[in-house]
Scaffold this active site. Structure first.
Site, short mmCIF file in Angstrom:
data_model
loop_
_atom_site.label_atom_id
_atom_site.label_comp_id
_atom_site.label_asym_id
_atom_site.label_seq_id
_atom_site.Cartn_x
_atom_site.Cartn_y
_atom_site.Cartn_z
N CYS A 194 52.75 7.72 40.81
CA CYS A 194 51.82 6.60 40.83
C CYS A 194 50.68 6.84 39.84
CB CYS A 194 51.25 6.38 42.24
SG CYS A 194 50.32 4.84 42.41
N THR B 184 46.26 -9.80 63.04
CA THR B 184 47.08 -11.00 62.88
C THR B 184 46.18 -12.21 62.69
OG1 THR B 184 48.81 -12.39 63.86
CG2 THR B 184 47.19 -11.42 65.37
N TYR B 185 46.71 -13.17 61.95
CA TYR B 185 46.02 -14.45 61.76
C TYR B 185 46.84 -15.59 62.39
CZ TYR B 185 43.78 -11.48 58.28
OH TYR B 185 43.13 -10.44 57.66
N THR C 243 53.16 -13.30 65.85
CA THR C 243 53.87 -12.38 64.94
C THR C 243 53.97 -10.97 65.51
OG1 THR C 243 51.82 -11.82 63.76
CG2 THR C 243 53.10 -13.70 62.93
N GLU D 265 49.93 -12.39 53.30
CA GLU D 265 50.83 -11.80 54.29
C GLU D 265 51.73 -10.74 53.66
OE1 GLU D 265 51.01 -15.82 57.08
OE2 GLU D 265 52.43 -15.53 55.44
#
Length: 594
Positions: free
Chosen positions: A198, A485-486, A497, A564
């Site tokens: 990386c 979570t949204y 979810t 997301e």
């Protein structure tokens, strides 16, 4: 900063100071919340840069410009303070008027894979990609601490609650009080990020290593570092690729002898290594673009001349250089004329170059066919799974064992193991020992069960004992990442979810050999489609192999929004990190009991 200004006015010879060592402090006056103080610093910088432009043909000014121009360019577009961006934009214009060759920015945004994020987020006018006030405030904190809002931080800005927790952890490990010296921390981070090639993270850590007065000779490679750091190489390799092989006897050489670590130092080192292994997964999984002031983030001359040479497939990998056993000559890569740094050989607009290098295409299908696949959308899957009764209490041991093995299985996945070894950038091979060592699938017959050794009951309290507050800070981050979570899937609102997030977390830990006794692994294969499992497995095990084709082909069909997609990689990051920590501290605890 005075030395830079007076150096030219008084005819200072270029041998009187080290240009690179002076470079970081030149901009330190900008690390201010107070606008008036920033204005004073900006004016001093402006005067200095103007003098450099006037003396551009003198050797000292030329070298000063070589060192500082990339940072000037970065600050002209990437700062949470509008006054800083405006001032440096004017400086760039002034230098161009003076006839100075100014590099161009290769990527304006933080990610090439997530196209909605391939734009300058600091001036985004599209409501979809605008960041909220809490993220902007966190960007200010990052800028004051580091004089940059890294592109990785920019992506995490779409999840401000997580970013706040992440920055707290990162600053605790890398900038807070702790047993390891600052140069040691940053060099360990370099070693860790190098395992997955990386370059994005390595480049940042090399800069920070020098800013902390690290020995420049160490950046020549592993042959130039203290034995104490070399002693970490085997542990670093195992944690990155096969953490289940970390055993108690490995810690003997680390904790006993003249070049040994204290228990606190070793705990700190393990946290940094695992932190940067997991960050490498995130950066490579999202295709994070190089920082503008890194050698791969800007270019001089005609970009079209660089394109044909090669394409590494992932901007976070950096330029092509050497494999683990062969060399590439200068003629094989492009070099920028001013500073002879390799330019990143990819045009983020010409997406037709973004094809996989390792035969990881899905069933040989084309890019468009993959994106328009026939797999059920995530929304449909969640609605279907929500009515399935999962009750581990009613399952037999045999059925639970079978479901766990099937969740780990790679026989039906499109991506199993790289066919060809990844190409190692030339500037990273020097940090690698045993570069061909990589992930191998663990035997599912002997998993690490959380009833035997868990984060909550074992690793967390041990960490807090060895390195106070570290366990608490990490636990907070794990919990937030797992529960965040949204209630959205793409444009669809009010979606539960939980099954999806839980399946991702437990699948990543399953392929690392960790089994949760209270989880029915049937859910993994019910919720996660094959394409998606292939992708997140690559992120967790072979992130250096991921290309934009893999990202788009294996995640797009779920119908996720761009934030997301970032969230998915955050979950993989944390699940992988926790898995490595469990193996490391289980082995360390066994050693301490001997």
């Amino acid at each position: 900063m005075a030395t830079f200004l007076s150096g030219l006015e008084n005819g200072l010879d270029e041998t009187d100071f080290d240009f690179h060592d002076e470079a970081p402090s030149f901009f330190y006056g900008l690390k201010q919340r107070d606008k008036d103080k920033r204005a004073q610093a900006l004016e001093q910088i402006r005067k200095t840069v103007e003098i450099w432009g006037q003396h551009k043909d003198e050797e000292t000014a030329k070298k000063l410009l070589t060192v500082q121009l990339p940072t000037i360019l970065r600050l002209s577009v990437e700062s949470p303070f509008e006054d800083v961006r405006t001032a440096f934009t004017k400086m760039v214009a002034t230098l161009k008027e003076a006839g100075v060759t100014v590099p161009d920015i290769l990527h304006l945004g933080p990610s090439s894979f997530i196209r909605e994020c391939n734009k300058n987020l600091f001036v985004a006018e599209d409501p979809l990609t605008q960041l909220d006030a809490s993220s902007t405030a966190l960007f200010v904190e990052a800028f004051i601490n580091q004089l940059r809002v890294s592109r990785l931080i920019q992506l995490l800005g779409y999840h401000p609650k997580y970013l706040q927790c992440f920055l707290r952890t990162h600053n605790f490990l890398m900038r807070g009080d702790g047993p390891l010296s600052y140069p040691f921390r940053h060099y360990i981070a370099i070693m860790a990020a190098s395992r997955h090639r990386c370059s994005y993270l390595v480049s940042i850590q090399e800069k920070e290593f020098l800013e902390q007065k690290g020995n420049r000779d160490w950046l020549q490679g592993l042959d130039h570092i203290p034995q104490k750091l070399r002693n970490l190489l085997t542990l670093n390799k195992l944690l990155a690729h096969q953490p289940w092989k970390v055993q108690a006897d490995l810690f003997k050489d680390l904790l006993i002898g003249p070049e040994s670590f204290s228990l606190g130092e070793l705990a700190h080192a393990i946290l940094i290594m695992t932190h940067y292994h997991a960050l490498s997964s995130f950066a490579l999984g999202c295709g994070v673009n190089p920082e503008i002031d890194s050698p791969q983030g800007h270019y001089y001359g005609d970009l079209s001349l660089l394109i044909p040479f090669c394409y590494q497939g992932n901007p976070a990998l950096g330029v092509i250089g050497t494999t683990s056993d062969s060399e590439v000559t200068d003629s094989d890569v492009g070099f920028s004329p001013l500073n002879s740094s390799p330019g990143y050989l990819v045009n983020s607009i010409d997406k037709h170059f973004a094809m996989p290098l390792n035969n990881t295409s899905i069933n040989g299908s084309s890019f468009n066919n993959v994106c328009n696949g026939t797999e059920s959308s995530l929304l449909h899957t969640l609605k279907t799974v929500s009515v399935i009764n999962f009750d581990p209490e009613l399952e037999t041991k045999e059925s639970m064992d079978r479901e766990f093995r099937e969740s780990q299985s790679v026989c039906d996945l499109d991506f199993k193991k790289p066919i060809t070894p990844v190409v190692t950038p030339q500037d990273l091979i020097k940090y690698l020992e045993d570069p061909n060592y990589s992930h191998e699938d663990i035997e599912s017959t002997s998993p690490l069960k959380d009833g035997e050794y868990s984060w909550e009951d074992h690793a967390y309290p041990l960490l807090d004992r060895l390195y106070p507050d570290s366990g608490y800070i990490l636990d907070e981050k794990f919990t937030l990442a797992y529960n965040l979570t949204y209630h959205n899937v793409g444009e669809h609102k009010n979606v539960d979810t939980e099954n999806f997030r839980r399946a991702v977390w437990n699948y990543i830990q399953a392929i690392k050999g960790i089994r949760h006794d209270d989880y029915n692994y049937r859910e993994v294969n019910s919720v996660l489609v094959k394409r998606f499992k292939s992708y997140i497995r690559m992120v967790a095990c072979y992130p250096e192999q991921i290309t934009e084709f893999d990202f788009s082909g294996q995640i797009e069909s779920l119908g996720l929004g761009f934030s997301e997609k970032i969230h998915v990689n955050m979950i993989v990051l944390e699940a992988r990190l926790q898995a490595e920590l469990l193996y490391a501290f289980r082995a360390l605890m066994k050693y301490m009991k001997q």
